[in-house]
Design a protein around this motif. Sequence first.
Motif, PDB file in Angstrom:
ATOM      1  N   VAL A  98       5.667 -11.528  -9.802  1.00 20.34           N
ATOM      2  CA  VAL A  98       6.035 -10.163 -10.176  1.00 20.34           C
ATOM      3  C   VAL A  98       6.206  -9.346  -8.906  1.00 20.34           C
ATOM      4  O   VAL A  98       5.327  -9.335  -8.038  1.00 20.34           O
ATOM      5  N   GLU A  99       7.346  -8.642  -8.818  1.00 17.03           N
ATOM      6  CA  GLU A  99       7.645  -7.912  -7.581  1.00 17.03           C
ATOM      7  C   GLU A  99       7.007  -6.527  -7.568  1.00 17.03           C
ATOM      8  O   GLU A  99       7.022  -5.817  -8.569  1.00 17.03           O
ATOM      9  N   MET A 100       6.473  -6.154  -6.424  1.00 12.88           N
ATOM     10  CA  MET A 100       6.029  -4.792  -6.169  1.00 12.88           C
ATOM     11  C   MET A 100       6.399  -4.468  -4.719  1.00 12.88           C
ATOM     12  O   MET A 100       6.983  -5.297  -4.039  1.00 12.88           O
ATOM     13  N   THR A 101       6.119  -3.269  -4.274  1.00 18.31           N
ATOM     14  CA  THR A 101       6.389  -2.939  -2.874  1.00 18.31           C
ATOM     15  C   THR A 101       5.180  -2.231  -2.298  1.00 18.31           C
ATOM     16  O   THR A 101       4.809  -1.153  -2.759  1.00 18.31           O
ATOM     17  N   MET A 102       4.561  -2.872  -1.315  1.00 15.61           N
ATOM     18  CA  MET A 102       3.375  -2.280  -0.703  1.00 15.61           C
ATOM     19  C   MET A 102       3.805  -1.435   0.494  1.00 15.61           C
ATOM     20  O   MET A 102       4.876  -1.634   1.057  1.00 15.61           O
ATOM     21  N   PRO A 103       2.963  -0.474   0.873  1.00 17.50           N
ATOM     22  CA  PRO A 103       3.365   0.426   1.958  1.00 17.50           C
ATOM     23  C   PRO A 103       3.516  -0.288   3.312  1.00 17.50           C
ATOM     24  O   PRO A 103       2.812  -1.248   3.598  1.00 17.50           O
ATOM     25  N   VAL A 104       4.433   0.229   4.106  1.00 18.08           N
ATOM     26  CA  VAL A 104       4.605  -0.249   5.478  1.00 18.08           C
ATOM     27  C   VAL A 104       3.447   0.259   6.337  1.00 18.08           C
ATOM     28  O   VAL A 104       2.896  -0.467   7.154  1.00 18.08           O
ATOM     29  N   VAL A 105       3.095   1.510   6.139  1.00 15.27           N
ATOM     30  CA  VAL A 105       2.008   2.134   6.907  1.00 15.27           C
ATOM     31  C   VAL A 105       0.737   2.045   6.067  1.00 15.27           C
ATOM     32  O   VAL A 105       0.693   2.559   4.954  1.00 15.27           O
ATOM     33  N   VAL A 108      -4.012  -5.368   1.406  1.00 15.21           N
ATOM     34  CA  VAL A 108      -3.557  -4.425   0.379  1.00 15.21           C
ATOM     35  C   VAL A 108      -3.436  -5.116  -0.965  1.00 15.21           C
ATOM     36  O   VAL A 108      -3.842  -4.574  -1.997  1.00 15.21           O
ATOM     37  N   ILE A 132      -5.398  -4.363  -4.458  1.00 10.40           N
ATOM     38  CA  ILE A 132      -4.745  -4.138  -5.752  1.00 10.40           C
ATOM     39  C   ILE A 132      -5.331  -5.084  -6.796  1.00 10.40           C
ATOM     40  O   ILE A 132      -5.659  -4.680  -7.913  1.00 10.40           O
ATOM     41  N   PHE A 186       1.807 -11.832  -7.119  1.00  9.78           N
ATOM     42  CA  PHE A 186       2.495 -10.591  -6.742  1.00  9.78           C
ATOM     43  C   PHE A 186       3.293 -10.834  -5.459  1.00  9.78           C
ATOM     44  O   PHE A 186       2.784 -11.466  -4.533  1.00  9.78           O
ATOM     45  N   GLN A 222       9.875  -6.892   2.063  1.00 11.52           N
ATOM     46  CA  GLN A 222       9.578  -5.603   2.672  1.00 11.52           C
ATOM     47  C   GLN A 222       9.544  -5.727   4.193  1.00 11.52           C
ATOM     48  O   GLN A 222       9.305  -6.795   4.742  1.00 11.52           O
ATOM     49  N   THR A 223       9.768  -4.592   4.857  1.00 11.82           N
ATOM     50  CA  THR A 223       9.749  -4.506   6.315  1.00 11.82           C
ATOM     51  C   THR A 223       8.358  -4.816   6.864  1.00 11.82           C
ATOM     52  O   THR A 223       7.372  -4.301   6.363  1.00 11.82           O
ATOM     53  N   LYS A 267       0.324   3.116  -7.232  1.00 11.78           N
ATOM     54  CA  LYS A 267      -1.106   3.007  -6.940  1.00 11.78           C
ATOM     55  C   LYS A 267      -1.322   3.577  -5.552  1.00 11.78           C
ATOM     56  O   LYS A 267      -0.660   3.181  -4.594  1.00 11.78           O
ATOM     57  N   ILE A 288       0.473   7.899   0.389  1.00 14.28           N
ATOM     58  CA  ILE A 288       0.952   6.526   0.610  1.00 14.28           C
ATOM     59  C   ILE A 288       0.679   5.720  -0.661  1.00 14.28           C
ATOM     60  O   ILE A 288      -0.474   5.585  -1.063  1.00 14.28           O
ATOM     61  N   TYR A 289       1.723   5.204  -1.270  1.00 12.64           N
ATOM     62  CA  TYR A 289       1.604   4.534  -2.562  1.00 12.64           C
ATOM     63  C   TYR A 289       2.242   3.153  -2.545  1.00 12.64           C
ATOM     64  O   TYR A 289       3.286   2.947  -1.927  1.00 12.64           O
ATOM     65  N   THR A 290       1.600   2.230  -3.266  1.00  9.41           N
ATOM     66  CA  THR A 290       2.267   0.977  -3.609  1.00  9.41           C
ATOM     67  C   THR A 290       3.127   1.244  -4.838  1.00  9.41           C
ATOM     68  O   THR A 290       2.689   1.907  -5.775  1.00  9.41           O
ATOM     69  N   TYR A 291       4.366   0.767  -4.804  1.00  4.61           N
ATOM     70  CA  TYR A 291       5.215   0.830  -5.981  1.00  4.61           C
ATOM     71  C   TYR A 291       4.898  -0.405  -6.807  1.00  4.61           C
ATOM     72  O   TYR A 291       5.283  -1.519  -6.455  1.00  4.61           O
ATOM     73  N   MET A 292       4.165  -0.203  -7.880  1.00  3.28           N
ATOM     74  CA  MET A 292       3.720  -1.307  -8.728  1.00  3.28           C
ATOM     75  C   MET A 292       4.918  -1.834  -9.528  1.00  3.28           C
ATOM     76  O   MET A 292       5.951  -1.178  -9.612  1.00  3.28           O
ATOM     77  N   PRO A 293       4.790  -3.031 -10.103  1.00  7.98           N
ATOM     78  CA  PRO A 293       5.956  -3.646 -10.747  1.00  7.98           C
ATOM     79  C   PRO A 293       6.690  -2.707 -11.717  1.00  7.98           C
ATOM     80  O   PRO A 293       7.924  -2.627 -11.696  1.00  7.98           O
ATOM     81  N   LEU A 325       8.431  -0.043  -9.598  1.00  7.21           N
ATOM     82  CA  LEU A 325       9.493  -0.591  -8.756  1.00  7.21           C
ATOM     83  C   LEU A 325      10.773  -0.816  -9.563  1.00  7.21           C
ATOM     84  O   LEU A 325      11.881  -0.655  -9.046  1.00  7.21           O
ATOM     85  N   PHE A 359       9.043   7.911   6.814  1.00  5.03           N
ATOM     86  CA  PHE A 359       7.676   8.428   6.887  1.00  5.03           C
ATOM     87  C   PHE A 359       7.714   9.837   7.458  1.00  5.03           C
ATOM     88  O   PHE A 359       8.354  10.082   8.483  1.00  5.03           O
ATOM     89  N   GLU A 382       4.887   8.313   3.021  1.00  4.60           N
ATOM     90  CA  GLU A 382       5.853   7.210   3.056  1.00  4.60           C
ATOM     91  C   GLU A 382       6.703   7.289   1.791  1.00  4.60           C
ATOM     92  O   GLU A 382       6.182   7.468   0.690  1.00  4.60           O
TER      93      GLU A 382
END
Lengths: 580, 580
Positions: free
Chosen positions: A67-74, A113, A117, A132, A136-137, B33, B39-44, B47, B139, B154
């Motif tokens: 399942v795709e999500m996107t975690m923060p870069v910072v 991270v 989660i 998960f 991402q960068t 989240k 600063i947030y994770t984009y959860m599935p 996203l 950012f 972010e």
Amino acid sequence: MKASRFLVSTLKEAPADAEVASHRLMTRAGMIKKLGAGIYTYMPMGLRVIRKVEAIVREEMNRAGAVEMTMPVVQPAELWQETGRFDKMGPELLRIKDRHDRDFVIQPTSEEVVTDIARQEIRSYKQLPKNFYQIQTKFRDERRPRFGLMRGREFIMKDAYSFDRSPEAAKASYQVMAQAYRRIFDRFGLRYRAVAADSGAIGGDLSEEFQVIAATGEDAIVYCPDSDYAANMEKAEALAPTGPRGAATQQMTKTPTPGKSTCEDVAALLGVPLSTTVKSLVLATDLLDDQGAIKATQVWLLLLRGDHDMNEVKVGKLPGLAGFRFATVGEIEAHFGCKPGYLGPIHMKQPVKLVADREVALMADWICGANEPDFHITGVNWGRDLPEPDLVADLRNVVAGDPSPDGKGVLAIERGIEVGHVFYLGTKYSQAMNATFLEEDGKPRPLEMGCYGIGITRLPAAAIEQNHDERGIIWPDALAPFTVVLCPIGMDRSAEVKAAADALYDQLLADGVDVLLDDRNERPGAMFADWELIGVPHRLVISDRGLKEGQFEYQHRRDTAATKVPAAEAAAFLKGRLAV
Amino acid sequence: MKASRFLVSTLKEAPADAEVASHRLMTRAGMIKKLGAGIYTYMPMGLRVIRKVEAIVREEMNRAGAVEMTMPVVQPAELWQETGRFDKMGPELLRIKDRHDRDFVIQPTSEEVVTDIARQEIRSYKQLPKNFYQIQTKFRDERRPRFGLMRGREFIMKDAYSFDRSPEAAKASYQVMAQAYRRIFDRFGLRYRAVAADSGAIGGDLSEEFQVIAATGEDAIVYCPDSDYAANMEKAEALAPTGPRGAATQQMTKTPTPGKSTCEDVAALLGVPLSTTVKSLVLATDLLDDQGAIKATQVWLLLLRGDHDMNEVKVGKLPGLAGFRFATVGEIEAHFGCKPGYLGPIHMKQPVKLVADREVALMADWICGANEPDFHITGVNWGRDLPEPDLVADLRNVVAGDPSPDGKGVLAIERGIEVGHVFYLGTKYSQAMNATFLEEDGKPRPLEMGCYGIGITRLPAAAIEQNHDERGIIWPDALAPFTVVLCPIGMDRSAEVKAAADALYDQLLADGVDVLLDDRNERPGAMFADWELIGVPHRLVISDRGLKEGQFEYQHRRDTAATKVPAAEAAAFLKGRLAV
């Protein structure tokens, strides 16, 4: 796409700092543009390739149930402090302070991270397994970034993390990912090998690297052409040699070898095979007290055949040798009474732990240093001239021709570029971060984890290292920025050429073919050179001369000459040539 | 998608720091989240919404002829020093040092990098126009991040940059983008306004904000219901009032107003409309010498009607008032002999520059402070009691009911959330960075630029502020994480329900509908509450009871009751309900 609406931007010259083909060609083809050391803009032509890589990876990850999500870069430092990586990781981890002087890092990966989660989201065994992922960068502040996208500082990675109830379930999840990776790399159309890799402290065989085969690869990969055995050099083993040890036939003799301090030189001087010589490597391990001061030091002498190299990973796993270092010259002189170059296991000043490679332990009549400058000893034999070693083990890198460990032939070695890695993590992160779930019995247990990476921006570079010629890149269909290029000649002068090109372009677009129409009105030579450099696999040339014969000219990027194709059949012909 | 393979993760409680509906609902619906402040994770689940926003933006940007690239997140400081922004930008610009102690920033936008690319890529007028864009992580180290994705640190932004030969061509490119933005926001299915915005030093009207209408919006936006006039509060003007000024009918009288230091209090005390009072605002401008020390200071008195507020942008553009500040108490006492609260233009100790709002300049018999604590003056009249002002100008924010500047009705005000901005930049960056092209006459000219942003991650939050109720989010079809949810009741107990649900799911998938099958076997109440919170617009319930009648129950998220649909027609019925 029409070239006039796109950015086709090729260069005659490669940048001075480009050492490898992919770096040179991606820059010349206008795919990347350097902004700083190891930091690149993905230009329109390059971004199209990256998007194709991402799309295939995403499709197969979803198919495999991730399942795709996107975690923060910072990312705040706190989580990285929980696992200790904030302090343990070197300067590769880029650290930042925000306006309130709080510590942050730029993600090099995201174990912390994602574990954070998971410990919030996963409460019960009923929610498992879960996987998960993100595309991402990432940033790693490499000491010496180079080779373009091959070893950049900022890059795009697909990183996935699996969570399971038990080691068995985690290993099943690992296998699902390993299978997904095979599908992904198959779809890329690249020659690759999945090779066993060392899994460090966790043990077992659950770590594989996906290596794209290329002569310029940084990694040596080992495989057996007659079986499916494959491993990286760190991990690869030869079949253990079997005895019995040969009988002694020579007397032990001190032999002058003035100025000959290497096994190669000694073998040449004495006119014997290099494999009859033995090299001596002196290591040390320190026992520390509570304050981290050295309480005691153990010196080790490792014996390897003159034609073999030490494998540091294997040596580091031997009992007592974890965290070894090479001995200092002072330690060597204290134990051997001699400077490096003429060392050996005979006539030492102080006792050391003696470790022999499996091959050396079976040798008779061998040659080693005499612990005296400019002298070696020949005709050395175990038992008779020195005691049996304290430990016999596999200490060395395999070499081509070694017997495969599965007994099915001999090993071969080729070069590869690591573009993917699957790894069973166990509970390393979940225990450090107290990420638990409730088992059926109502008791909390740490989550069993695996992690799975693919270097999204490194992959095109690896593809190029494998697929290029003196004219430029040769993309597999699946990765090409455009699958087909239409090259009309004199489109601005000939209404017929323009009409034929436009009609074919519209038809291919309608059929879902990823086609570019080069409407820049460049001269044929310049136009062809551009597309050969950029590496579009399928080219159709539309010219007045051809139209008179009712024909277009088709040429695959690997073909040496063009094929005439009836204009009316061009679309059907082309689609027949496209990889599915 | 099946729920069992996805991550459906809803919360009963919103986080304590969530002040607005979108922050509360996105968190409760498992879309975001928090990892750290802003600063947030984009959860599935979240996203999927973001990807839909990206896809529409990308499609329309490509259609408008823009070309996608990806610029680095981590950017060397050098380029930012070329334009001076490295020093000029405040702590919002996150600065980093790498392992070699070199300065970098994390991109808040990318004018510098794209201008650097343009000056390398664009050599001739023949290559123009060009428009480069990216959809990429940004950012900004906000002092007070809040409201979830509305004001994060972010975030993901689409930023586009146009390059042209001339101001006229740049304005045409700007209009192409403004049109593309209208298509984009139309496709999102949101109520929005494109409002004129202030374009700062560049002048002209070539700056528009795209504001999603929502009662909780941070911005006041001004529009005329009877015309297409719309502007943000900074920019909006009322129709200039016309004379003549009323004749004086009262004597100027010093009136005790003990403790009444505001216009509201004075008007209440005297029983007169607030609009007959005049407020005095004291500003100052400093003349600096070469070393930046203050050489001289000019004090200004601004007069506005008691029911009007000063517009700082308009005031900052008046001759002599660029860079104004509010006067200090010391400066006020020196010029007025009185503390703030009872100031006025009559009986001053030292002369000041007197600036009257256009409305004030036409007033007769007005009331202002007496420059003496606890006293005001009534019946004040221009010319008779004080000289005409040095300057008459529009100094104020408009208010609802003001005449529209196009003369077509009166202005109304509503709240909005800025989600897009189009801006004509001129040569600000190209001149600073020497980004030129060769004109037809062979001479270099600076590139004319425009920039165009859309807050990709802010947009879903704005959509929620506009579309939610007490049960949760109500997504427009185009933005929903899933367009349709199938809710089978008792799928684990009833083979008929399972078969019907699976069949409909397969059929909808085959038809390209973005459908989720909730196979979690939750109780109906919990299941419905989840999907109402998440805001999926179309729901079909499949139950044993319904199947006996050959019917499913359809309910749109905005419907108050379900509609029975014959099972055989369910797919067709549903597709008829989907927005195209």
